[in-house]
Write an enzyme that holds these catalytic residues in place. Structure first.
Site, short mmCIF file in Angstrom:
data_model
loop_
_atom_site.label_atom_id
_atom_site.label_comp_id
_atom_site.label_asym_id
_atom_site.label_seq_id
_atom_site.Cartn_x
_atom_site.Cartn_y
_atom_site.Cartn_z
N HIS A 11 1.03 -1.14 -0.10
CA HIS A 11 0.32 0.15 0.06
C HIS A 11 0.67 1.25 -0.33
O HIS A 11 2.18 0.90 -0.19
CB HIS A 11 -1.06 -0.03 1.20
CG HIS A 11 -0.31 -0.34 2.66
ND1 HIS A 11 0.15 0.51 3.04
CD2 HIS A 11 0.04 -1.83 2.97
CE1 HIS A 11 1.20 -0.05 4.32
NE2 HIS A 11 0.47 -1.25 4.32
N LYS A 36 -6.89 7.76 -1.39
CA LYS A 36 -6.60 7.73 -0.04
C LYS A 36 -5.62 6.57 -0.35
O LYS A 36 -6.02 5.49 -0.60
CB LYS A 36 -6.71 7.79 0.97
CG LYS A 36 -6.72 7.79 2.46
CD LYS A 36 -6.66 9.48 3.55
CE LYS A 36 -6.18 9.66 3.80
NZ LYS A 36 -5.39 10.80 4.69
N GLY A 289 5.93 0.71 10.16
CA GLY A 289 4.62 1.65 9.63
C GLY A 289 4.42 1.32 11.37
O GLY A 289 3.83 2.49 11.70
N ASP A 317 4.84 2.60 4.01
CA ASP A 317 5.72 1.81 3.19
C ASP A 317 6.01 2.99 1.92
O ASP A 317 6.46 2.64 1.42
CB ASP A 317 4.75 0.87 2.38
CG ASP A 317 5.00 -0.66 2.54
OD1 ASP A 317 5.45 -0.48 4.10
OD2 ASP A 317 4.24 -1.22 2.36
N ARG A 396 1.96 13.24 7.72
CA ARG A 396 2.50 14.91 8.48
C ARG A 396 2.02 16.40 7.61
O ARG A 396 3.34 15.62 7.04
CB ARG A 396 3.09 14.50 9.63
CG ARG A 396 3.53 13.16 9.91
CD ARG A 396 2.67 13.64 11.32
NE ARG A 396 3.22 12.25 12.32
CZ ARG A 396 2.41 10.84 12.42
NH1 ARG A 396 1.06 10.43 11.08
NH2 ARG A 396 2.98 10.16 12.31
N ALA A 397 1.53 16.24 7.89
CA ALA A 397 1.30 17.78 7.46
C ALA A 397 2.78 18.75 8.15
O ALA A 397 2.05 18.86 9.28
CB ALA A 397 0.02 18.65 7.03
N ARG A 426 -10.35 12.18 18.56
CA ARG A 426 -8.61 12.88 17.98
C ARG A 426 -7.87 14.03 18.26
O ARG A 426 -8.80 14.79 18.00
CB ARG A 426 -8.99 12.35 16.34
CG ARG A 426 -8.78 10.87 16.05
CD ARG A 426 -9.19 10.14 14.59
NE ARG A 426 -8.42 10.99 14.01
CZ ARG A 426 -8.61 10.73 12.56
NH1 ARG A 426 -9.26 10.64 12.06
NH2 ARG A 426 -7.57 11.41 11.60
FE LIG Z 1 6.26 -2.19 5.33
#
Ligand SMILES: [Fe+2]
Length: 550
Positions: A11, A36, A289, A317, A396-397, A426
């Protein structure tokens, strides 16, 4: 040497271009395709390549396909074994392996003119390791490297050390034992999207009590050879499975808290083993990850044996595109240079931005300082869509494609989560002027990539409630004027107006969509969400200036 790195296998497909050892461009395919994470991580999608981002990387550097020295693909099908032998219940895994074997031909079709012979397979966890060990700022010493992943070809983890740019692998945990897959399973059980929403589970954990920790200590444990075991877990015995729209209860939060706590303990055990095995390297570089778990990272930095912990900002990834390219550049004789920043994606000149505004017929101005203009809107509790420079590589922004707000209003969290259609549990995160960090927060410094949580000092919690999570922490980005002058100026001006050197920073996107990448997407977001100011490069578009025309 010119090396194009490709991640495509599971992914977050992405491409990165390394020229003479330096990363000059890197981007995730989702920013181009607007899907996404690029694709779902199923074997049937393994052939799909980051075609658009790869083509852009080459075009942005003015490099033709036939001038590439190598294409590094971050998965080596030659290492794979039958899924049943690995203990994985995936009857279609062979299809993924088969597609990977044909990647050179698929790449040659996607990038016309590419000689398939130039495609080289890089083991998945070597790519992750390189993305950390070769990209980390070099202290001149050896760098220990820890990859904590869901899965690669046959393993889920790699512990090693970089000496003079060369990796020595010390241990690699074989599948099916996997901390990443453990967390993915939990994510699925709690009704979230696995390989995507793990960070929501981490946020949920703050609301629970780790009352299953005793049981999990039996089921998930480090072994004294540097690896670990994950036994079969009966999730339903601890909390009943939740559907995506099901009610979130205390038992779900307690389960999340328990697994989170056990993950932190095991990561600490693994890092201590590595510290001894690597001969006491003072820096630990991490990827995979699981390394995006900023609560675990903060605990590792605080309680682990290392002087410094550095996490690859694109630890998932997507970062293997960059890592595979750096690894291959090193193999071909270049000396990889540390990462200078993650603004490696697409950018537009001022002239191009202005042309986009004209085309959209938006009333805009060019203030003397866009930083001061944004600070004024923020100081009056407005929301700012902040679009500056090249887009960020990784999840991340960091002040290039950000949505900014006032941290002092407790209602800001709900307002921002509404704008973005996110769950209300969140947290939203702060950016802070580096000079003022120590006065307000405790923990890892510098933290330019938002990969650690920090304790908010008690006397500041009421002053910046919007960014203080329920457990008294915040995931901080430190802003340094030498690397981010415009963002630093905005923060300084906001502090002058409000006394607060902190601004809410969340990613510039709406629910379920990838981060904004192009100026047009920024304008679409501005037009469809209650945002008060669009700061598009040096240009300002105020919502109130639209009102008069309507
Ligand atoms: Fe990986």
């Amino acid at each position: 040497m010119r090396v194009l790195g490709i991640n495509a296998i599971f992914h977050d497909p992405a491409a990165a271009l390394v020229v003479d050892g330096t990363v000059v461009a890197a981007a995730e395919e989702e920013r181009f395709s607007r899907r996404k994470h690029g694709k779902r991580p199923v074997p049937f999608s393994a052939w799909e390549l980051p075609e658009l981002s790869a083509a852009w990387c080459l075009a942005s550097a003015g490099i033709d396909v036939d001038n590439l020295d190598a294409v590094a693909y971050s998965f080596d099908p030659g290492l794979c074994r039958d899924a049943a032998d690995l203990g994985l219940g995936d009857p279609w895994d062979w299809l993924r392996v088969d597609y990977a074997k044909r990647a050179p031909q698929f790449l040659a079709a996607a990038l016309p003119g590419l000689d398939p012979e130039k495609v080289r397979f890089v083991p998945h966890h070597v790519a992750h390791a390189a993305s950390a060990g070769l990209a980390a700022p070099r202290a001149g010493d050896d760098t220990a490297v820890l990859v904590l992943d869901g899965r690669g070809e046959v393993a889920s983890h790699l512990a090693g050390v970089y000496r003079d740019g060369r990796l020595s692998a010390l241990y690699s945990q074989q599948l099916p034992h996997s901390l990443g897959l453990l967390y993915e399973d939990l994510t699925r059980h709690l009704g979230f999207l696995h390989s995507s929403d793990e960070y929501k589970v981490m946020a949920l954990a703050s609301y629970g009590r780790p009352r299953h920790l005793g049981l999990l200590r039996e089921l998930v444990r480090a072994t004294d050879d540097g690896g670990f075991r994950v036994e079969r877990i009966d999730w339903a015995s601890m909390a009943k499975a939740r559907t995506a729209d099901g009610e979130m209860t205390e038992e779900h939060a307690d389960l999340a808290a328990s697994v989170q706590a056990r993950l932190e303990e095991v990561v600490l055990d693994l890092s201590r083993w590595l510290y001894d095995a690597a001969g006491g390297a003072s820096t630990l570089a991490m990827a995979g990850g699981v390394a995006l778990n900023c609560v675990a990272n903060a605990r590792l930095a605080a309680e682990g044996p290392y002087r410094e912990v550095w996490v690859q900002p694109a630890a998932g990834d997507s970062g293997t595109a960059l890592g595979a390219a750096l690894h291959m550049a090193g193999t071909l004789g270049d000396r990889p240079t540390p990462l200078a920043g993650v603004d490696l994606g697409r950018g537009w000149s001022d002239e191009e931005l202005e042309a986009e505004l004209r085309r959209a017929a938006l009333p805009y101005t060019r203030p003397a300082s866009i930083a001061a203009e944004a600070a004024r809107v923020l100081a009056t509790n407005g929301i700012v869509a902040w679009y500056q420079g090249r887009s960020e590589y990784g999840p991340r922004a960091l002040g290039h494609r950000s949505l900014l707000a006032h941290p002092g209003d407790p209602a800001t969290t709900a307002r921002m989560n509404d704008v973005k259609g996110r769950e209300q549990f969140r947290p939203i995160a702060p950016m802070v002027r580096a000079e003022r960090f120590a006065e307000i927060f405790e923990g890892v410094f510098p933290s330019p990539y938002m990969l650690f949580v920090h304790r908010v000092k008690p006397e500041w919690r009421d002053r910046i409630p919007a960014v203080t999570h329920v457990d008294g922490t915040a995931r901080v980005q430190t802003v340094h004027a030498d690397t981010e002058p415009v963002v630093a100026e905005m923060l300084a001006e906001f502090e002058r107006l409000t006394g607060l050197p902190v601004v809410v920073n969340t990613s510039l996107n709406t629910a379920g969509r990838p981060m904004v990448d192009t100026p047009r997407e920024a304008m679409e977001l501005f037009g469809s969400a209650p945002v008060d100011l669009l700061a598009l490069g040096p240009f300002a578009v105020h919502r109130r200036s639209l009102a008069g025309d309507w």
